[in-house]
Design a protein around this motif. Structure first.
Motif, short mmCIF file in Angstrom:
data_model
loop_
_atom_site.label_atom_id
_atom_site.label_comp_id
_atom_site.label_asym_id
_atom_site.label_seq_id
_atom_site.Cartn_x
_atom_site.Cartn_y
_atom_site.Cartn_z
N ILE A 126 -14.82 53.49 -33.40
CA ILE A 126 -14.17 53.85 -32.12
C ILE A 126 -13.28 52.69 -31.68
CG2 ILE A 126 -15.88 55.52 -31.31
CD1 ILE A 126 -17.02 53.29 -29.56
N GLY A 127 -12.23 53.05 -30.96
CA GLY A 127 -11.29 52.04 -30.49
C GLY A 127 -11.91 51.23 -29.35
N GLY A 128 -11.45 49.99 -29.20
CA GLY A 128 -11.93 49.15 -28.10
C GLY A 128 -11.28 49.59 -26.80
N ARG A 129 -11.99 49.34 -25.69
CA ARG A 129 -11.40 49.74 -24.41
C ARG A 129 -10.39 48.70 -23.94
NH1 ARG A 129 -15.63 51.84 -20.25
NH2 ARG A 129 -16.98 50.20 -21.02
N GLY A 130 -9.31 49.17 -23.38
CA GLY A 130 -8.29 48.27 -22.87
C GLY A 130 -8.71 47.72 -21.52
N ASN A 131 -7.97 46.76 -20.99
CA ASN A 131 -8.42 46.15 -19.74
C ASN A 131 -8.34 47.11 -18.55
OD1 ASN A 131 -5.67 45.96 -19.51
ND2 ASN A 131 -5.69 43.95 -18.51
N ALA A 132 -7.55 48.17 -18.65
CA ALA A 132 -7.52 49.14 -17.55
C ALA A 132 -8.88 49.81 -17.42
CB ALA A 132 -6.43 50.18 -17.79
N ALA A 133 -9.45 50.21 -18.56
CA ALA A 133 -10.74 50.90 -18.53
C ALA A 133 -11.88 49.96 -18.18
CB ALA A 133 -10.98 51.57 -19.89
N LEU A 134 -11.67 48.66 -18.39
CA LEU A 134 -12.74 47.70 -18.13
C LEU A 134 -12.78 47.21 -16.68
CD1 LEU A 134 -12.43 45.66 -21.45
CD2 LEU A 134 -14.25 47.26 -20.84
N ALA A 135 -11.78 47.62 -15.91
CA ALA A 135 -11.74 47.17 -14.51
C ALA A 135 -12.71 48.00 -13.66
CB ALA A 135 -10.32 47.35 -13.97
N HIS A 136 -13.38 47.33 -12.72
CA HIS A 136 -14.17 48.06 -11.71
C HIS A 136 -14.14 47.26 -10.41
CE1 HIS A 136 -17.37 45.25 -12.62
NE2 HIS A 136 -17.29 45.60 -13.90
N PRO A 142 -9.56 42.33 -15.16
CA PRO A 142 -10.05 41.73 -16.41
C PRO A 142 -8.89 41.26 -17.30
CG PRO A 142 -10.37 44.10 -16.42
CD PRO A 142 -9.88 43.74 -15.06
N ARG A 143 -9.05 40.03 -17.80
CA ARG A 143 -8.00 39.50 -18.68
C ARG A 143 -8.46 39.57 -20.15
NH1 ARG A 143 -4.17 37.51 -15.66
NH2 ARG A 143 -4.73 37.28 -13.46
N PHE A 144 -9.26 40.57 -20.41
CA PHE A 144 -9.74 40.74 -21.80
C PHE A 144 -9.85 42.24 -22.09
CE2 PHE A 144 -13.90 42.20 -20.51
CZ PHE A 144 -14.05 41.62 -19.25
N ALA A 145 -9.97 42.54 -23.35
CA ALA A 145 -10.18 43.93 -23.78
C ALA A 145 -11.18 43.91 -24.93
CB ALA A 145 -8.85 44.53 -24.24
N GLN A 146 -11.69 45.10 -25.27
CA GLN A 146 -12.66 45.14 -26.38
C GLN A 146 -11.95 45.26 -27.72
OE1 GLN A 146 -14.88 48.63 -25.30
NE2 GLN A 146 -16.48 47.43 -24.28
N LYS A 147 -12.61 44.71 -28.72
CA LYS A 147 -12.12 44.92 -30.09
C LYS A 147 -12.54 46.34 -30.50
CE LYS A 147 -12.93 40.26 -31.76
NZ LYS A 147 -13.95 39.47 -32.42
N GLY A 148 -11.90 46.89 -31.48
CA GLY A 148 -12.37 48.18 -32.01
C GLY A 148 -13.60 47.94 -32.88
N ARG A 149 -14.32 49.04 -33.15
CA ARG A 149 -15.50 48.92 -34.04
C ARG A 149 -15.08 49.20 -35.48
NH1 ARG A 149 -20.10 47.08 -32.41
NH2 ARG A 149 -21.24 48.63 -33.61
N PRO A 150 -15.75 48.56 -36.43
CA PRO A 150 -15.40 48.84 -37.83
C PRO A 150 -15.78 50.26 -38.22
CG PRO A 150 -17.26 47.31 -37.71
CD PRO A 150 -16.81 47.56 -36.29
N GLY A 151 -15.05 50.83 -39.16
CA GLY A 151 -15.40 52.16 -39.67
C GLY A 151 -16.53 52.03 -40.68
N GLU A 152 -17.21 53.14 -40.95
CA GLU A 152 -18.29 53.09 -41.95
C GLU A 152 -17.69 52.86 -43.33
OE1 GLU A 152 -21.93 55.94 -40.86
OE2 GLU A 152 -20.04 57.02 -41.13
N SER A 153 -18.43 52.18 -44.16
CA SER A 153 -17.95 52.06 -45.53
C SER A 153 -19.13 52.22 -46.48
CB SER A 153 -17.18 50.75 -45.67
OG SER A 153 -17.91 49.79 -46.31
#
Ligand SMILES: Nc1nc2c(ncn2[C@@H]2O[C@H](COP(=O)(O)OP(=O)(O)OP(=O)(O)O)[C@@H](O)[C@H]2O)c(=O)[nH]1
Ligand SMILES: [Mg+2]
Length: 322
Positions: A126-136, A142-153
């Motif tokens: 899944i994609g990482g959340r951008g700083n817009a979604a991380l704001a509350h 927030p001056r950070f965002a999430q990294k995406g998760r690796p796909g299965e291999s």
């Protein structure tokens, strides 16, 4: 690998690694030209998934002889203005019907036994959340965002064992491939010489698979002709369709040669239900046909005259397959 003399080899065992796409990273960005605008970085896109579709093309493993890692596309980074990154494209991999996939790490087994079926083999991250979604309310910028998760291999040993309900067997040139083509959608190569068929062919008749394998000769179990290795592909069949050329001078001898080679490979093959198909009957007289049928009666097997030029005889055979 099945050894053939002149043609490309049918690959029947190979390692393949599948890798789903990595989730795209979320973006850190702020509404431009507006000190109160707040964060507007979008989420990363989903990584592409890897799917497997089962095909009746037995040579499908050829595509992996030089390319042993199959990767779906990574998700893209989130955009400004809360735009989400594009999802990575999924990838659809075609593997032959009858493939048995053994996962290297877990030894989990997946059998591909129904034509056309699609399974998800590796899920994209899944994609990482951008700083817009991380704001509350307590963290408005927030001056950070999430990294995406690796796909299965996953890495699998893919080995091919044909799954067919019916197996066409017999001496070379007996008319096996011609029958397969007449009964099914197959377009197997036909030739008036021995060993036209060098790799097994499959055809589908009313959702039932018919396998046509290369001709057997006396001594095949000691490696003569094309050998008997490909008999493994008929081990799972329910019924053997044993083709005997009706123009042969000794139909019973022809029958026994093939049965001997079956026994050398695996005695259980002798216990399978078997129908004898006396082929090419358009080439002999009715009288000759009767005499040859009689020669086979002592075997106590069902004997069916057949010719690809005779619709009535073909209809009789179809009844047996139904
Ligand atoms: N007249 C006649 N000829 C046939 C019939 N069936 C097959 N043939 C011919 O017999 C020859 C051999 O046919 P194939 O279907 O290639 O035989 P096969 O058993 O698959 O042969 P291999 O692949 O070499 O083992 C070809 O020349 C065909 O045209 C039939 O019903 N009638
Ligand atoms: Mg053939």
């Amino acid at each position: 690998m099945i050894n053939t003399q002149h043609q490309a080899r049918l690959i029947d065992e190979i390692d393949i690694s599948f890798k789903a796409g990595h989730g795209g990273p979320g973006r850190v960005s702020f509404v431009p030209h507006n000190p109160h605008g707040g964060p507007d970085g979008g989420d990363g896109g989903h990584g592409g998934d890897v799917y497997i579709r089962t095909t009746t093309d037995l040579t499908a493993l050829k595509a992996f002889s030089n390319k042993k890692v199959v990767e779906a596309v990574d998700g893209e980074m989130g955009g400004k203005n809360k735009r989400n990154g594009a999802a990575g494209a999924d990838i659809m991999v075609e593997l032959p019907l009858g493939s048995i996939l053994t996962e290297k790490e877990s030894e989990k087994i997946i059998e591909l036994d129904s034509p056309g079926s699609v399974i998800l083999i590796c899920q994209g991250g899944i994609g990482g959340r951008g700083n817009a979604a991380l704001a509350h309310s307590r963290r408005t910028t927030p001056r950070f965002a999430q990294k995406g998760r690796p796909g299965e291999s996953k890495t699998f040993l893919v080995s091919l064992k044909l799954i067919a309900e019916f197996g066409l067997i017999g001496l070379p040139n007996a008319g096996k491939s011609s029958l397969l083509n007449s009964l099914t959608n197959a377009t197997a190569k036909i030739g008036d010489y021995d060993f036209t068929t060098l790799e097994p062919n499959l055809g589908v008749y009313r959702n039932k698979i018919i396998a046509d394998i290369p001709g057997l000769i006396e001594g095949a179990s000691e490696g003569k002709g094309l050998g008997i290795k490909f008999l493994k592909h008929i081990e799972k069949t329910k019924v053997l369709l044993h083709c005997i050329d009706s123009t042969s001078s000794d139909v019973k001898r022809d029958y026994l040669i093939v049965r001997n080679e079956l026994a050398s490979f695996n005695k259980d093959l002798l216990d399978k239900e078997e129908v004898i198909l006396l082929t090419k009957t358009d080439e002999i007289s009715d009288q000759e046909l009767k005499a040859k049928q009689k020669k086979l009666t002592s075997l106590r097997k069902k004997v069916l005259p057949i010719s690809i030029l005779d619709d009535q005889l073909l209809a009789n055979l179809r009844k047996i397959l139904d």
